[in-house]
Each structure stands twice: as C-alpha cells, then as structure tokens.
Write a protein that holds these residues in place. Structure first.
Motif, short mmCIF file in Angstrom:
data_model
loop_
_atom_site.label_atom_id
_atom_site.label_comp_id
_atom_site.label_asym_id
_atom_site.label_seq_id
_atom_site.Cartn_x
_atom_site.Cartn_y
_atom_site.Cartn_z
N TYR A 1 -57.50 58.85 96.82
CA TYR A 1 -56.79 57.61 97.15
C TYR A 1 -55.76 57.27 96.08
O TYR A 1 -54.59 57.00 96.36
CB TYR A 1 -57.79 56.46 97.32
N LYS B 1 -60.61 54.33 99.45
CA LYS B 1 -60.27 53.24 98.52
C LYS B 1 -61.54 52.55 98.05
O LYS B 1 -61.74 52.31 96.87
CB LYS B 1 -59.34 52.24 99.20
N SER C 1 -58.72 53.04 104.32
CA SER C 1 -59.55 54.24 104.19
C SER C 1 -60.81 53.97 103.38
O SER C 1 -60.82 53.15 102.47
CB SER C 1 -58.74 55.36 103.52
N ASN D 1 -52.79 59.81 95.97
CA ASN D 1 -51.82 59.59 97.04
C ASN D 1 -50.99 58.34 96.79
O ASN D 1 -49.77 58.32 97.05
CB ASN D 1 -52.54 59.49 98.38
N THR E 1 -49.48 54.07 103.62
CA THR E 1 -50.12 53.12 102.70
C THR E 1 -51.17 52.30 103.43
O THR E 1 -52.27 52.06 102.91
CB THR E 1 -49.07 52.19 102.07
N LEU F 1 -54.20 54.35 103.90
CA LEU F 1 -54.96 54.47 102.66
C LEU F 1 -55.71 53.18 102.34
O LEU F 1 -56.84 53.21 101.87
CB LEU F 1 -54.02 54.84 101.50
N GLY G 1 -53.68 64.14 103.00
CA GLY G 1 -52.43 63.39 102.96
C GLY G 1 -51.21 64.17 102.51
O GLY G 1 -50.10 63.62 102.47
#
Length: 739
Positions: A665, A658, A655, A668, A649, A652, A622
């Motif tokens: 996570y 998380k 993703s 970022n 966002t 994420l 990221g």
C-alpha cells in the motif's frame, strides 16, 4: 539508611511508584487492544513501552522534589512533616495525577500516530469511508445459518479383514454424500470427519466441539465369517449433552453388500431426518457405485487428494483411474480424475494444457452419467476460472445449489472471487468452506490467508499452528508463513519456511517459487542460480512460461533490463488467458520506452476487466496501473493520468492493505506521489513502506517512476539502508549454510 527510608516515605516516593505501576499495567493492556484495532503498526506499542519505562524514574524524581497535598502540589522541603489533615483526599489527588499523566501519554501517542497515518488523505480527492472486509471467525456457530449440523465419524470394523474397513469407510462416504444434498442440514466434510479415524483419546463431545457440530453419528461393523452375516450398529449423539438421540442395530446377510449399504443408508438418513429436521420426505438415494472395489479405490483416492502434495495427488489419480476400471459408470470417480489433473498442474507436475484436456473430458463424462452431480459442476467451475469467469461463476452456483455441503465448491468459488479482486466475497466463501471442513488443511489455509490479508497476521500464524497440528505434511501451511515473512521483508526467515515445505514435498511448485523470489529480492545471485538449476533437474515443476517469467524477473532484479526484456518477450500464456498476454505486451513496451504501445496494451487489459474494474488495480500489486499512468505522463496526457491515479488511490484507500499496514500500500502510494511530483509526500510514503517491511529495492531502482529521485539524498539513504539489511540477511544465510 533509616533516615533515607523515612525521607522516601515522607516524600511519597513509594506511593507514587506503586500508583505508577498499578496504573501503567491496565493502560498497556488497553493500548495492546487499541493499536491493532486502529490499524497502527506494532512500533506504536514499542514506543508506548519506552515512554512508560522512561517516565518511571521521572515520576520518582518528581515525587522526591514535590508532594501532593490537600492544598495542591508543594515542594517537599516546604511541606509540614506532620500528617496531612486529609490523607484520603491526598491519595485520590496523587492517583489521579499519576494515572492521568499516563493516560494522556497513551492518548497523545495514539492520536499522533493516527494523524501521521491520515496523511494519505492530504491533497487527495475525498474518498467515501472504506469498507474493509473483516477476517472470518473460526468458531462461527452453525446456528448462525439456522442449520442443524452433523458429522459422521468413520465406523469401527470389529474384524480382522481389511475389506471390512473399506466397506465401513465406503458406507460412511455414501451417507455423507446423501446427507450433503439436504439443504437444511450442514454436514462436516469427509476430510474433517476422517481425521478422527482410530482416535480413542477424545470423547464424542470433545470431537463434536472441535468440529463445531450439533450432533455426531458413529457406529461399528462386525462380520461373522462363519455365518456370513454382518452386524452394523449406528447411534446419533447430541454434542452439547452427550445424550443418545437414537440408535439402531442391523443384522443382515453379507451376500449382497450393496443392498445392505443402500438399506442402511436409507434407514439411517430417515431416522436422522425425523430426529433432526422433522418428518420430511427422504430425497431419492442414488448409489454412486455397486462395485465394492470401485468404492474402495475411490475412498483411497479421496484420502490421498486431501494431502495436496504432488506424490499424494499422483497416487489419488491412480486410485480414481482404477475405480473407473472397476466401474466405468462411476461418476464421482471421473470428478476425482478431473480434480487430480487440475491440482497436478496447479502444484507444478503437469502442463496446464495436458491437465485441462484430461480434466475437461472427465468432467464431461461425469455430467453425462449424472447431470445433477454438484461435485462435477464445481470442477467445471474450476476449469473455467481464468478462461471464462462468468461461466465459472454459474457453474459454482449450480454446484452449491445441488450440493450445499460441498466445501470445495465454496473454496474454488472463493479463489475465483479473490482473483477478481473481490476480497470481501472471497472471505465469506472461504469461511463457509472452513465451516463445512474445519479439519481440512486446505480450507484452513484459505482462512489463514483471509486473516493475513486483513492484517491479522498473529491470527494467521495461530491457524498455521492448527494446520500443522492436523496435518504436518501439508506444505501449504509452510508456504503461507513463508509468504507472510517475505512480504514483511524477513527474507531469510521466509527461506527457512519454504525449505520446510520443500522437505515435505520435494516438487512443491509454490515452495520453489517462494525460494526464487526471496533470493532474488535479497540479491542472492548464487542461491537464485541454485534454484534455477533445481528447476532444470525437475523440468515438470514449472511450465516453460513460468520459468521464463522467473528468469525475466531475475535479470530485472540485477538491473539487466535488456536481458529481462528479452526473456519477458518470450512469455506466452496458456490458451484463454488473454489478460496475461496484454500485461506482458504492456510491460515490454513500457521498458522499451514505447509508451504508445504500452498504453494500447494496458488500456486493452483494463477494458477487459470492466466487469470488475478493481481487478486491473489488483493485478501484479498495482504495477500495471502505475505503468499506464507513467505512459500517459510521457505522452502528455495529464487528464488521463490524473483520472487513473484518482481511481487507483480510491482503490488503495478502500483496500485491506491500508488497514493491514501492508508495505505494498505504502509503496504504491509513494509511486502515485512521485507521478504527481509531490516529493515530500512521496518520501513519507516510501519510508512507510520500508517501515512496514518493503525490501524490493531493485524494483525502485529500475522503475522510471522513481528516476527523478535518483539524486535525492534522503531517497538514496533509504535505499542504502535497505541494501544494508539485505546484505545482513545474505551473510546470515551463508553462515547458516556452513553449519
């Protein structure tokens, strides 16, 4: 003493203690299952245990002071000493009260943690429910694919001539290649089947269950030197019952060994297809080679290639080249040459340009000899990966169409999808490869990677044990655990695992890279310099570009930005990797505060990834997206920054990181909140990253995104805490080195 015992009994202390213990145990078991399922950190279980332990003496004090009665809770001193007129009701009330209190403690703890975790959605654009790919199941049955499955074990040679063993292995290889082309039949790969060569301590049923197949084909070969005849016995066994479905013995002359091999292969396949798949016509059987020496060399090469160490791959390349010398038209041997060259570049002993040139020539030759060779298309896809992903994908699909049982096609295709950021698709492909080759350390490694990425680190570690059990000389297993430990901030432990990998393979590229990264993050300058010296002693281990990139990171970790930028500017990617060039240009411009140039480079990189926009956010964890957003901010382009951060966002939120409580996570998200000037949320996410194992303090120190927080006391304390932990790790490693 007797009076005290009577008082304890009368005041229900013993009863409450018993109910507390009996109620707490199942609740702990339920919580142990619920915590990982909800994506909560392990610290939640620790907190619950502390609550239960602290609650025990509290419950006993309460029982001493108060009693449960049929009329409610009363002070123990006020209760009539006579037996309660409704003892059963009292027991039920006592049980409900204690168990209920414990249950409430569990629910409140889980709910509060979920509320904290859900802070990520505060003041953010509402996101659709995340689709989180689940880790594959190791024991997935072949029946799920509606395919009958089979494994062919190495045939046992009953003679003292080593050539008979090679003949037996070669015949099994040809049987595997023929069966692998049948779409409705799932065939265990050679790597898995041949791990049972010489194994006598396990029954056929046990082996079949370990390979997760429906049937096993085994056999033997006996050569009579006097009469120059050979006897081959083959039998097909049903794994679930141990029943012999079919068996046959072939007595032939040994003078025409390849005609014998051809006849046996055809006969065995026909019999198996009749038994397993019904009376379907036998597909054309094309013999790979009619030269016994070429066949033997090819088999030796495949065996060495499966180990995935540089010395083993070099031996494999030698065997494949010898096979070509014996038979210049042996297409599969050319595929072996291609794969060996690519893997030598991947593991660090050959330049990428040299490997690509040699591999491309070998693949072209293989396809010119056999245009329907699935293995050649898989190798072609591997070569095209990174240079032309669309053509690579077409090649992988063609490989699977021609040979649906070739595990490497699924494995390499999965690697392509992973690099594109398509994690769910990669998981599925890795799982298919592992089903076909369950004893392969490489296939198992990729599935373990799936577990790791999905947050199931315990399962990844379990699979690590399986990999080491199957092949203790496979360095990838140790590197995987090293990566897991490094990602969780346990740098000193990761160093030990990388060193184990290096002990198995002294020129293992990934192990040396891991050692450099761990020591850089630990701010262990002396150890970092040692491993750079190791690279100088083994110049073929990393390419010059990779070494320069590592040097740039080393100076960045020391805060020496000018030197880092100088080295970063020297990074030149290989031909065809334009994306890497754009990323380097963007980073150099970013740290030189030339934000216009940085935007141009990063936007070009983002546009180059338009076919899969997630690839841009997946790039370098990221960092490219964050630095592009910061550049927009400096150029007074808030709308572009807001749009980019909203998209990032969302990525994420969807993703796997998380759900896995991954430190990347949280880090970022902290950077995003810093860019949005939301300091309170930024600090919460930053603490979350530290709790999850983030330790790259050098990155936060040099990144201008966090510069506004330089004088924030809470932020400074967080950084100082991690610095202290890193100092402890350095001291520990230094002490261990003296032993």
């Amino acid at each position: 003493m007797k009076n005290i015992f009577t008082q304890l009994k009368q005041r229900q202390v013993f009863k409450v203690a018993t109910i507390y213990a009996v109620s707490a145990w199942p609740l702990i078991q339920i919580a142990d299952l619920a915590v990982p399922a909800l994506g909560l950190p392990d610290s939640v279980m620790t907190l619950l245990l502390k609550i239960f332990i602290a609650g025990f003496p509290v419950s006993l004090i309460f029982a001493w002071l108060f009693n449960f009665t049929a009329h409610g809770i009363v002070r123990a001193d006020d209760q009539d000493n006579a037996a309660d007129d409704n003892a059963k009701k009292v027991n039920i009330l006592t049980t409900f009260a204690v168990a209920g209190a414990l249950l409430i403690a569990v629910l409140v703890t889980l709910a509060s943690q979920l509320m904290v975790d859900n802070q990520v959605t505060i003041n953010e654009t509402a996101a659709s429910p995340a689709i989180i790919p689940q880790p594959p199941s190791i024991n997935k049955s072949a029946a799920i694919n509606n395919k009958t499955s089979i494994a062919i074990l190495p045939f046992v040679p009953f003679s003292s001539d080593p050539e008979d063993e090679y003949f037996a292995d070669g015949m099994v290889e040809e049987l595997l290649n023929l069966l692998a082309k049948i779409p409705d039949l799932q065939v265990a790969a050679r790597t898995s089947s041949f791990t049972y060569k010489g194994v006598t301590s396990k029954s056929i049923v046990e082996i079949g269950k370990e390979l997760n197949v429906d049937t096993i084909l085994e056999g033997s070969i006996r050569k009579n030197d006097t009469s120059n005849k050979i006897r081959v016995t083959a039998q097909l066994i049903k794994v679930s019952t141990g029943e012999h479905l079919w068996s046959e013995t072939y007595d032939r002359e040994y003078r025409d060994i390849f005609q014998i091999q051809d006849d046996i292969a055809r006969a065995v396949v026909d019999k198996m297809k009749i038994t397993l798949l019904g009376n379907t016509a036998t597909s054309p059987f094309v013999v790979g080679t009619e030269n016994v020496d070429a066949m033997v060399e090819y088999g030796k090469g495949q065996k060495e290639l499966s180990h995935r160490t540089v010395p083993a791959i070099k031996k494999a390349l030698t065997h494949f080249r010898q096979a070509i010398t014996e038979d210049p038209n042996y297409a599969r041997a050319y595929v072996g040459i291609a794969d060996s060259n690519v893997l030598l570049a991947l593991y660090g002993s050959m330049s990428e340009l040299q490997a690509r040139t040699a591999a491309q020539a070998a693949v072209n030759k293989a396809l010119s000899l056999n245009e329907n060779l699935g293995e050649a298309y898989a190798s072609k896809g591997l070569l095209l990966t990174g240079a032309d992903n669309e053509k690579a994908e077409l090649a992988f699909k063609r490989a699977i169409e021609l040979n649906p049982n070739y595990a490497m096609a699924y494995m390499w295709y999965g690697t392509l999808r992973r690099e594109q950021g398509e994690i769910a698709s990669a998981h599925q492909l890795f799982e298919q490869a592992f089903e076909l080759d369950p004893r392969s350390p490489v296939a198992a490694y990729n599935v373990a990677w799936c577990y790791y990425q999905a947050g199931s680190e315990a399962k990844a570690m379990d699979l690590f044990s399986q990999i080491v059990g199957n092949d203790p000389y496979y360095p990838g297993a140790y590197n995987l655990v090293g990566d897991i430990l490094r990602n969780r901030g346990r740098l000193d432990e990761s160093v030990a695992m990388y060193q184990r990998a290096l002990k198995v393979d002294p020129v293992n590229k990934n192990a040396v890279q891991g050692l450099l990264l761990a020591n850089m993050d630990m701010n262990n300058i002396e150890a970092s310099e040692f491993w750079f010296s190791y690279l100088e002693q083994n110049p073929s281990l990393l390419s010059s570009t990779e070494t320069v990139f590592m040097r740039a990171r080393f100076y960045a970790a020391q805060g020496a930005l000018e030197q880092a930028i100088t080295y970063l500017g020297q990074v030149k990617s290989s031909a065809g990797n334009h994306g890497m060039d754009l990323y380097v240009q963007g980073e150099v411009a970013f740290y030189q505060q030339n934000y216009r140039a940085a935007v141009n480079a990063f936007e070009a990189l983002k546009n180059a990834q338009m076919r899969n926009k997630n690839a841009f956010y997946h790039l370098v964890e990221g960092q490219a997206a964050l630095h592009l957003a910061f550049a927009y901010k400096q150029l007074q382009q808030p709308d572009k920054m807001a749009a980019l951060l909203t998209e990032f966002t969302l990525f994420l939120q969807q993703s796997v990181n998380k759900m896995a409580n991954n430190p990347g996570y949280y880090y970022n998200m902290a950077a995003i909140k810093a860019l949005q000037n939301e300091e309170e949320d930024m600090l919460a996410f930053f603490q979350g990253a530290i709790d999850a194992g983030w330790v790259q303090v050098w990155n936060a120190k040099i990144d201008p995104i966090f510069k506004p927080l330089k004088n924030n006391q809470q932020f400074a304390q967080m950084i100082a805490k991690v610095d202290a932990e890193l100092a402890e790790m350095r001291a520990k490693l230094k002490e261990e080195s003296k032993r």
